[in-house]
Design a protein around this motif. Structure first.
Motif, PDB file in Angstrom:
ATOM      1  N   ASP A 117       0.863  -0.948   0.114  1.00 13.00           N
ATOM      2  CA  ASP A 117       0.089  -0.163  -0.070  1.00 13.00           C
ATOM      3  C   ASP A 117       0.807   1.215  -0.104  1.00 13.00           C
ATOM      4  O   ASP A 117       2.142   1.134   0.618  1.00 13.00           O
TER       5      ASP A 117
ATOM      6  N   SER B 145      -7.077   3.716   4.929  1.00 14.65           N
ATOM      7  CA  SER B 145      -8.134   3.942   4.162  1.00 14.65           C
ATOM      8  C   SER B 145      -9.267   3.274   4.670  1.00 14.65           C
ATOM      9  O   SER B 145      -9.145   2.406   5.564  1.00 14.65           O
ATOM     10  N   SER B 146     -10.409   3.666   4.157  1.00 11.79           N
ATOM     11  CA  SER B 146     -11.659   3.109   4.372  1.00 11.79           C
ATOM     12  C   SER B 146     -12.097   3.550   5.883  1.00 11.79           C
ATOM     13  O   SER B 146     -13.092   2.666   6.380  1.00 11.79           O
TER      14      SER B 146
ATOM     15  N   MET C 181     -22.143   1.790   7.056  1.00 17.99           N
ATOM     16  CA  MET C 181     -23.225   1.128   6.904  1.00 17.99           C
ATOM     17  C   MET C 181     -23.272   0.050   5.863  1.00 17.99           C
ATOM     18  O   MET C 181     -22.606  -0.216   5.035  1.00 17.99           O
TER      19      MET C 181
ATOM     20  N   GLY D 152     -17.896   1.792  -5.356  1.00 20.85           N
ATOM     21  CA  GLY D 152     -18.491   3.237  -5.103  1.00 20.85           C
ATOM     22  C   GLY D 152     -18.898   3.442  -3.634  1.00 20.85           C
ATOM     23  O   GLY D 152     -17.989   3.515  -2.876  1.00 20.85           O
ATOM     24  N   MET D 153     -20.181   3.580  -3.250  1.00 22.40           N
ATOM     25  CA  MET D 153     -20.584   3.858  -1.887  1.00 22.40           C
ATOM     26  C   MET D 153     -20.791   2.657  -1.103  1.00 22.40           C
ATOM     27  O   MET D 153     -21.461   2.704  -0.095  1.00 22.40           O
TER      28      MET D 153
ATOM     29  N   GLY E 243     -18.340  -0.108  -0.560  1.00 22.98           N
ATOM     30  CA  GLY E 243     -17.326  -1.119  -0.283  1.00 22.98           C
ATOM     31  C   GLY E 243     -17.126  -1.800   1.110  1.00 22.98           C
ATOM     32  O   GLY E 243     -16.725  -2.705   1.253  1.00 22.98           O
TER      33      GLY E 243
ATOM     34  N   SER F 293     -19.489  -2.210   2.749  1.00 25.14           N
ATOM     35  CA  SER F 293     -20.706  -3.113   2.873  1.00 25.14           C
ATOM     36  C   SER F 293     -20.509  -4.459   2.205  1.00 25.14           C
ATOM     37  O   SER F 293     -20.839  -5.685   2.643  1.00 25.14           O
TER      38      SER F 293
HETATM   39  C1  LIG Z   1     -18.185   9.876   3.231  1.00 26.02           C
HETATM   40  C2  LIG Z   1     -18.179   8.621   2.776  1.00 26.02           C
HETATM   41  C3  LIG Z   1     -18.980   7.613   3.593  1.00 26.02           C
HETATM   42  C4  LIG Z   1     -19.256   6.250   2.969  1.00 26.02           C
HETATM   43  N1  LIG Z   1     -20.109   5.512   3.524  1.00 26.02           N
HETATM   44  C5  LIG Z   1     -19.962   4.060   3.479  1.00 26.02           C
HETATM   45  C6  LIG Z   1     -20.844   3.327   4.054  1.00 26.02           C
HETATM   46  O1  LIG Z   1     -21.735   3.519   5.060  1.00 26.02           O
HETATM   47  N2  LIG Z   1     -20.800   1.911   3.670  1.00 26.02           N
HETATM   48  C7  LIG Z   1     -20.167   1.493   2.771  1.00 26.02           C
HETATM   49  O2  LIG Z   1     -20.421   0.353   2.335  1.00 26.02           O
HETATM   50  N3  LIG Z   1     -19.381   2.273   2.112  1.00 26.02           N
HETATM   51  C8  LIG Z   1     -19.316   3.706   2.685  1.00 26.02           C
HETATM   52  N4  LIG Z   1     -18.425   4.192   1.633  1.00 26.02           N
HETATM   53  C9  LIG Z   1     -17.859   4.081   0.779  1.00 26.02           C
HETATM   54  C10 LIG Z   1     -16.242   3.096   1.041  1.00 26.02           C
HETATM   55  O3  LIG Z   1     -15.413   3.975   1.841  1.00 26.02           O
HETATM   56  C11 LIG Z   1     -15.371   2.637   0.150  1.00 26.02           C
HETATM   57  O4  LIG Z   1     -16.336   2.160  -1.085  1.00 26.02           O
HETATM   58  C12 LIG Z   1     -14.226   2.025   0.302  1.00 26.02           C
HETATM   59  O5  LIG Z   1     -13.474   2.677   1.054  1.00 26.02           O
HETATM   60  C13 LIG Z   1     -13.464   1.282  -0.970  1.00 26.02           C
HETATM   61  O6  LIG Z   1     -12.563   0.534  -0.349  1.00 26.02           O
HETATM   62  P1  LIG Z   1     -11.236   0.201  -1.276  1.00 26.02           P
HETATM   63  O7  LIG Z   1     -10.642  -0.786  -0.628  1.00 26.02           O
HETATM   64  O8  LIG Z   1     -11.774  -0.202  -2.627  1.00 26.02           O
HETATM   65  O9  LIG Z   1     -10.363   1.406  -1.597  1.00 26.02           O
HETATM   66  P2  LIG Z   1      -9.769   2.388  -0.388  1.00 26.02           P
HETATM   67  O10 LIG Z   1     -10.411   2.294   0.802  1.00 26.02           O
HETATM   68  O11 LIG Z   1      -9.576   3.840  -0.924  1.00 26.02           O
HETATM   69  O12 LIG Z   1      -8.504   1.665  -0.407  1.00 26.02           O
HETATM   70  C14 LIG Z   1      -7.500   1.640  -1.710  1.00 26.02           C
HETATM   71  C15 LIG Z   1      -6.092   1.469  -1.039  1.00 26.02           C
HETATM   72  O13 LIG Z   1      -5.328   1.397  -2.061  1.00 26.02           O
HETATM   73  C16 LIG Z   1      -3.992   2.209  -1.699  1.00 26.02           C
HETATM   74  N5  LIG Z   1      -3.163   2.471  -2.899  1.00 26.02           N
HETATM   75  C17 LIG Z   1      -3.498   3.588  -3.715  1.00 26.02           C
HETATM   76  N6  LIG Z   1      -2.667   3.486  -4.852  1.00 26.02           N
HETATM   77  C18 LIG Z   1      -1.926   2.345  -4.816  1.00 26.02           C
HETATM   78  C19 LIG Z   1      -0.825   1.677  -5.219  1.00 26.02           C
HETATM   79  N7  LIG Z   1      -0.270   2.496  -6.479  1.00 26.02           N
HETATM   80  N8  LIG Z   1      -0.063   0.662  -4.694  1.00 26.02           N
HETATM   81  C20 LIG Z   1      -0.581   0.337  -3.838  1.00 26.02           C
HETATM   82  N9  LIG Z   1      -1.827   0.554  -2.923  1.00 26.02           N
HETATM   83  C21 LIG Z   1      -2.210   1.784  -3.350  1.00 26.02           C
HETATM   84  C22 LIG Z   1      -4.603   3.552  -1.129  1.00 26.02           C
HETATM   85  O14 LIG Z   1      -3.489   4.047  -0.248  1.00 26.02           O
HETATM   86  C23 LIG Z   1      -5.419   2.826  -0.039  1.00 26.02           C
HETATM   87  O15 LIG Z   1      -5.199   2.259   1.016  1.00 26.02           O
HETATM   88  C24 LIG Z   1     -18.454   5.792   2.010  1.00 26.02           C
HETATM   89  C25 LIG Z   1     -17.334   6.583   1.438  1.00 26.02           C
HETATM   90  C26 LIG Z   1     -17.356   8.080   1.753  1.00 26.02           C
HETATM   91  C27 LIG Z   1     -16.409   8.892   1.038  1.00 26.02           C
END
Ligand SMILES: Cc1cc2nc3c(=O)[nH]c(=O)nc-3n(C[C@H](O)[C@H](O)[C@H](O)COP(=O)(O)OP(=O)(O)OC[C@H]3O[C@@H](n4cnc5c(N)ncnc54)[C@H](O)[C@@H]3O)c2cc1C
Length: 411
Positions: free
Chosen positions: A32, A39-40, A46, A379-380, A382, A384
Motif C-alpha cells: 500500500d 483507508s476506508s 453502513m 462506489g458507496m 465498499g 458493505s
Molecule cells: C463519506 C463516505 C461515506 C461512506 N459510507 C459508506 C458506508 O456507510 N458503507 C459502505 O459500504 N461504504 C461507504 N463508503 C464507501 C467506502 O468507503 C468505499 O467504497 C471503500 O472505502 C472502498 O474501499 P477500497 O478498498 O476499494 O478502496 P480504498 O479504501 O480507497 O483503499 C484503496 C487503498 O489502495 C491504496 N493505493 C493507492 N494507490 C496504490 C498503489 N499504487 N499501490 C498500492 N496501493 C495503493 C490506497 O493507499 C488505499 O489504502 C463511504 C465513502 C465516503 C467517502
C-alpha cells in the motif's frame, strides 16, 4: 497448494481479500502507498442490502445536472476537459436505464446478503468492531422524495427484503431519539452497521496473526508482463513477484490497470465525514437524510455524519467547505434541536468512493492476464461488500466457481 499472492491496496477490499485468501492457505503480501488500514476508516459504516438499485439508474442524469448548479448539493461532477471524464460519463449515460437496473438488482441483493452473512460469522467469533443489526432509516421531508423512496422500497420488498414505511405520526412509535422535521421514512430491516476504524484495526491484527505481510511502498513504478502473465510489480522500495496479483487500490486501481496496459473505467466520488462525541438523544437507527443524502451513524460513544459525492480525479484532495456546509445544513434542517457546527478542516475526513460508470463493482480476472484479478469499483458500498468481495476473490484465485462471479465481470 497455496499460491503466492500480491495484493495492491490495503483498504477494506484489499484487507478482506487478504483475509479470505490467507484463510484458504495462500501466502499473501499486501502493498500500500500509505500506512495499511488507514483507508476506508472514515466512512459511515453502513452495511446496506437495501441498496439494490445501482447508481446508474433512470433519472440520475437529470438529477446530476440539476445538482451541478448548487454548490452545497450532495452530488456533483467537477467539469474538466478530460477524455477519462467523457468516457466515464458516456458509459454512465448508457447504463442509466431500466434494463440495467432490472439486470443488476438481484445480483446486488445477493452479494450484499452474502457479505452480511460473512459479517455475522466474523462478529460471532469476536465483535471488536461494533457490528449491530438495527436496520437503516431513510428519512425524507418532501412528498417528491418520499414518493421516490417508496418506489425504491417497493423494489427492495419485491426482492424479498423486509421493509416498513412510516408517516410522520408512525415515526413517533420508533423510539428513534432526536426530534426530526421529516414527513416520513422507510425502514430497511435488512441493514446493519459497524465502526469502520475498529473494523480496519481488527482486520490488521487478524492478518498480522495470520502472517500476512504488509509493505508500505512510496509508488508503484511499473507492472511487468510476459506471455499473458504479470511477472512482477516494480515499486520505489522493491520488486515483488507472485503467482497471482490482485489490484484492489480503490479509486487508484485505474492507474495501476494502465500500467498493465488495461483500461478500467473508474473515477473517485469524493466525500467527507466528521465524527463527534455522541450526544443524548442520538439517532438509535443508522439513517440517511434523503434530501441531502447525508448518512448518520451512532457508534458506542460517537456519532458520525458523512455525505456528498463529487466525481473528480485522484489528485483532487481539496476539502470543499461549501459541501461540508451542505452536510451540516441538512443535519440541522432534519434535526432542529441538534444544532451541529461546521467542523474545523482538521476534523474532516475525506475519502474516495471508487465509482464505476455502471454502479457495479468489478470482481474479476483481467481479460488480458491470466494471473491478475481486479477487486474494485464498489462506489458507496465498499465497506458493505468487503467480505463478499474478499470471499469471491478467493474463489476466483482458487479456480472455484460461484454463482455471483459472472455478475461482476470486467466489461
Ligand atoms: C463519506 C463516505 C461515506 C461512506 N459510507 C459508506 C458506508 O456507510 N458503507 C459502505 O459500504 N461504504 C461507504 N463508503 C464507501 C467506502 O468507503 C468505499 O467504497 C471503500 O472505502 C472502498 O474501499 P477500497 O478498498 O476499494 O478502496 P480504498 O479504501 O480507497 O483503499 C484503496 C487503498 O489502495 C491504496 N493505493 C493507492 N494507490 C496504490 C498503489 N499504487 N499501490 C498500492 N496501493 C495503493 C490506497 O493507499 C488505499 O489504502 C463511504 C465513502 C465516503 C467517502
Amino acid at each position: 497448494m497455496g499460491k503466492k499472492v500480491v495484493i495492491l491496496g490495503g483498504g477494506v477490499i484489499g484487507m478482506f481479500s487478504a483475509y479470505y485468501l490467507s484463510k484458504a492457505g495462500h501466502s499473501v503480501t499486501v502493498l500500500d502507498k500509505q500506512s495499511i488500514g488507514k483507508s476506508s476508516t472514515g466512512n459511515a459504516g453502513m452495511i446496506v442490502p437495501s441498496h439494490v438499485i445501482p447508481l446508474a439508474a433512470p433519472g440520475m442524469i437529470a438529477k446530476g445536472v440539476r445538482w451541478m448548479f448548487n454548490s452545497k448539493s450532495p452530488f456533483y461532477v467537477k467539469p474538466r476537459w478530460s477524455s477519462e471524464l467523457f468516457s466515464w460519463g458516456w458509459n454512465f449515460y448508457r447504463s442509466a436505464n431500466q434494463n440495467h437496473v432490472d439486470s443488476s438488482t438481484s445480483a446486488l441483493r445477493d452479494i450484499s446478503l452474502l457479505s452480511k452473512k460473512l459479517y455475522q460469522d466474523l462478529s460471532s467469533e469476536s465483535n471488536d468492531f461494533e457490528y449491530d443489526e438495527k436496520g437503516l432509516l431513510m428519512l425524507f421531508q418532501s412528498e417528491k422524495v418520499g414518493h421516490e423512496e417508496r418506489e425504491a422500497a417497493q423494489i427492495a420488498s419485491d426482492l424479498g427484503l423486509e421493509v416498513e414505511i412510516f408517516d410522520r405520526s408512525g415515526l413517533e412509535t420508533l423510539n428513534y431519539g432526536p426530534r426530526t422535521n421529516a414527513s416520513g421514512a422507510v425502514l430497511y430491516k435488512s441493514d446493519a452497521h459497524l465502526q469502520p476504524n475498529k473494523l480496519m484495526a481488527f482486520l490488521k491484527s487478524e492478518l498480522d496473526w495470520m502472517e500476512v505481510k504488509f509493505i508500505e511502498i512510496s509508488n508503484c513504478r511499473n507492472i511487468e508482463m510476459s506471455q499473458g502473465k504479470i511477472v512482477q510489480v516494480v515499486t520505489d522500495t522493491g520488486t515483488y513477484q507472485a503467482d497471482e496479483f490482485v489490484i484492489a487500490a480503490g479509486a487508484w486501481s485505474k492507474e495501476l490497470a494502465k500500467l498493465a496496459d488495461e483500461s478500467l473505467k473508474l473515477l473517485p466520488g469524493k466525500g467527507y465525514s466528521f465524527t463527534i462525541p455522541k450526544m443524548e438523544n442520538a439517532p438509535s437507527i443508522p439513517t440517511i437524510l434523503c434530501e441531502g443524502k447525508v448518512a448518520v451513524t451512532s457508534f458506542q460513544d460517537q456519532i458520525r455524519f458523512g455525505g456528498t459525492m463529487e466525481i473528480t480525479h485522484v489528485k483532487d484532495q481539496k476539502i470543499n467547505t461549501n459541501r461540508v456546509r451542505g452536510i451540516v445544513d441538512t443535519i440541522n434542517n432534519f434535526y432542529p434541536e441538534m444544532q451541529i457546527e461546521i467542523p474545523k478542516t482538521k476534523e474532516i475526513w475525506m475519502g474516495y468512493r471508487p465509482c464505476s460508470p455502471t454502479g457495479l463493482p468489478c470482481i474479476s480476472r483481467s481479460t488480458k492476464y491470466s494471473n491478475l484479478v481486479y477487486a474494485t469499483g464498489h462506489g458507496m458500498m465498499g465497506l458493505s461488500l468487503g467480505p463478499a468481495t474478499g470471499f469471491l476473490v478467493e474463489r476466483i484465485l482458487s479456480e472455484q466457481d460461484h454463482a455471483l462471479i459472472p455478475s461482476f465481470r470486467l466489461k
